[in-house]
Design a protein around this motif. Structure first.
Motif, PDB file in Angstrom:
ATOM      1  N   SER A   1       0.851  -1.185   0.000  1.00 16.41           N
ATOM      2  CA  SER A   1       0.000   0.000   0.000  1.00 16.41           C
ATOM      3  C   SER A   1       0.889   1.237   0.000  1.00 16.41           C
ATOM      4  O   SER A   1       1.937   1.263   0.653  1.00 16.41           O
ATOM      5  CB  SER A   1      -0.901  -0.003   1.250  1.00 16.41           C
TER       6      SER A   1
ATOM      7  N   GLN B   1       0.421   3.769   1.541  1.00 12.05           N
ATOM      8  CA  GLN B   1       0.488   4.279   2.910  1.00 12.05           C
ATOM      9  C   GLN B   1       1.607   3.614   3.707  1.00 12.05           C
ATOM     10  O   GLN B   1       1.958   4.089   4.792  1.00 12.05           O
ATOM     11  CB  GLN B   1      -0.851   4.054   3.613  1.00 12.05           C
TER      12      GLN B   1
ATOM     13  N   GLN C   1      -3.904  -1.334   5.836  1.00  7.82           N
ATOM     14  CA  GLN C   1      -4.043  -0.438   4.688  1.00  7.82           C
ATOM     15  C   GLN C   1      -4.008  -1.221   3.376  1.00  7.82           C
ATOM     16  O   GLN C   1      -4.695  -0.871   2.412  1.00  7.82           O
ATOM     17  CB  GLN C   1      -2.924   0.614   4.696  1.00  7.82           C
ATOM     18  N   TYR C   2      -3.211  -2.285   3.345  1.00 11.33           N
ATOM     19  CA  TYR C   2      -3.118  -3.117   2.142  1.00 11.33           C
ATOM     20  C   TYR C   2      -4.480  -3.735   1.834  1.00 11.33           C
ATOM     21  O   TYR C   2      -4.955  -3.704   0.693  1.00 11.33           O
ATOM     22  CB  TYR C   2      -2.072  -4.218   2.352  1.00 11.33           C
TER      23      TYR C   2
ATOM     24  N   SER D   1      -7.352  -2.755   2.717  1.00 13.75           N
ATOM     25  CA  SER D   1      -8.409  -1.775   2.459  1.00 13.75           C
ATOM     26  C   SER D   1      -8.264  -1.146   1.077  1.00 13.75           C
ATOM     27  O   SER D   1      -9.082  -0.312   0.681  1.00 13.75           O
ATOM     28  CB  SER D   1      -8.400  -0.672   3.529  1.00 13.75           C
ATOM     29  N   SER D   2      -7.236  -1.550   0.333  1.00 10.40           N
ATOM     30  CA  SER D   2      -6.973  -1.000  -0.994  1.00 10.40           C
ATOM     31  C   SER D   2      -7.423  -1.981  -2.078  1.00 10.40           C
ATOM     32  O   SER D   2      -6.930  -3.106  -2.147  1.00 10.40           O
ATOM     33  CB  SER D   2      -5.475  -0.698  -1.162  1.00 10.40           C
TER      34      SER D   2
ATOM     35  N   CYS E   1      -4.454  -2.950  -4.329  1.00 12.18           N
ATOM     36  CA  CYS E   1      -3.563  -3.944  -3.724  1.00 12.18           C
ATOM     37  C   CYS E   1      -4.159  -5.354  -3.815  1.00 12.18           C
ATOM     38  O   CYS E   1      -3.465  -6.320  -4.134  1.00 12.18           O
ATOM     39  CB  CYS E   1      -3.282  -3.593  -2.262  1.00 12.18           C
TER      40      CYS E   1
END
Length: 340
Positions: A8, A10, A69-70, A72-73, A76
């Protein structure tokens, strides 16, 4: 073969530290695909999706840098699915504090039963470096590898510490000991129909070791060392602690940390006793032994590790109080010295 770091945006800082480690141990710059850095990313003028699709069909070695974060992408997850379909060689690496029991990880494309490791697990990082020797050129200079690994662990600890500072701490001890995200969501006590005694009207729910720990914190029943060892683990992202013949090595690291943060010697002077108390509280488990079966390293329980990313405010208040008393004690001793 190339290495694709699937991540991600982020978590670009963690990925950058990983790139620094890989190039530091001898892996060629041109063998790494890391889209958050233009020097390792997509050439100018290329369509991002077509270019990545082509790279994945070439079956690179994929490093999945997994985090909340991964998952939620969408981008990704699409990248993960595409790489998984073509059956790439891969490695799962988790950002510090990643929840291995989360639904998104357990139900993802990658088999959660596979062996992965956390970025701050030095032993696993060492094994990972050695596993790259087959498909990639890795230096045989063990001193250089040791230096680069040490730099990497320091980078991860720093990044983890910064991310902890940037994320507001919203929990309180009451929410942790209740075992829910909000105190008002706690399950009400069950009334026993077989008794009318006031003390027996509520069925007592046995607390987990971590819940007992934070309840004792709230009740001011913890020794200072028991507080500072968790603070040390959280601030340095160090979940594994040396014991046995590794005690002196761990105490040395703790002393440097105490000096750097002006925390006195509360933990370092009483380290072995503190570790024993954590063992009694069922907050540690042996993670490494000698050839004779004697413990040389213990690891904080998974439950406690999960709490390190979001410790309650009153925990930090207690740490500040301990540090203040240690500083006052030091100043008092310095003022009592007799000049020669």
């Amino acid at each position: 073969m190339k290495i694709l770091i699937s991540h991600s945006s982020q978590n670009a800082d963690y990925g950058g530290a990983l790139v620094k480690l890989l190039t530091g141990i001898g892996i060629d710059h041109d063998s790494i695909i890391f889209t958050s850095d233009t020097s390792y990313g997509i050439p100018v003028g290329e369509n991002i999706f077509d270019w990545l699709k082509e790279r994945i069909t070439e079956k690179p070695f994929v490093i999945y840098l997994l985090s909340p974060q991964y998952y939620s992408s969408v981008a990704c997850l699409n990248e993960m699915g595409a790489a998984w379909i073509v059956e790439n060689q891969h490695a799962m690496i988790f950002t510090p504090g990643f929840d291995l029991k989360s639904d998104y990880f357990l139900n993802g494309a990658i088999d959660p039963r596979e062996i992965g490791f956390f970025l701050n697990d030095e032993d696993r990082v060492t094994q990972f470096i050695e596993s790259l020797r087959g498909p990639f050129k890795v230096t045989d200079n063990q001193v250089l590898i040791g230096n680069k690994r040490r730099e990497f662990m320091q980078d991860i600890a720093r990044l983890f510490s910064v991310s902890s500072v940037n994320n507001p701490r919203k929990k309180t001890t009451e929410t942790i000991t209740a075992g829910t995200s909000h105190k008002e969501d706690a399950i009400p006590p069950t009334v026993s129909p077989a008794s009318t005694e006031p003390d027996n009207q509520a069925r007592k729910v046995k607390k987990t070791p971590v819940e007992r720990y934070f309840q004792d914190l709230a009740d001011d029943k913890l020794k200072d060392g028991e507080v500072m060892v968790i603070y040390y683990a959280a601030e340095t992202a160090q979940y594994k602690l040396g014991v046995g013949w590794r005690t002196n090595e761990e105490v040395g690291r703790i002393r440097k940390w105490e000096e750097l943060n002006d925390l006195g010697d509360t933990l370092s002077k009483d380290y072995e006793t503190v570790i024993s108390r954590l063992e009694i509280r069922n907050l540690t488990e042996v993670s490494e032994t000698t050839s004779y079966g004697n413990p040389r390293q213990v690891m904080l329980s998974k439950e406690m590790q999960d709490e390190l990313m979001d410790l309650p405010d009153d925990f930090y208040s207690r740490c500040d109080k301990i540090a203040k008393l240690a500083a006052e004690k030091k100043n008092s001793l310095d003022s009592d010295e007799i000049p020669f």
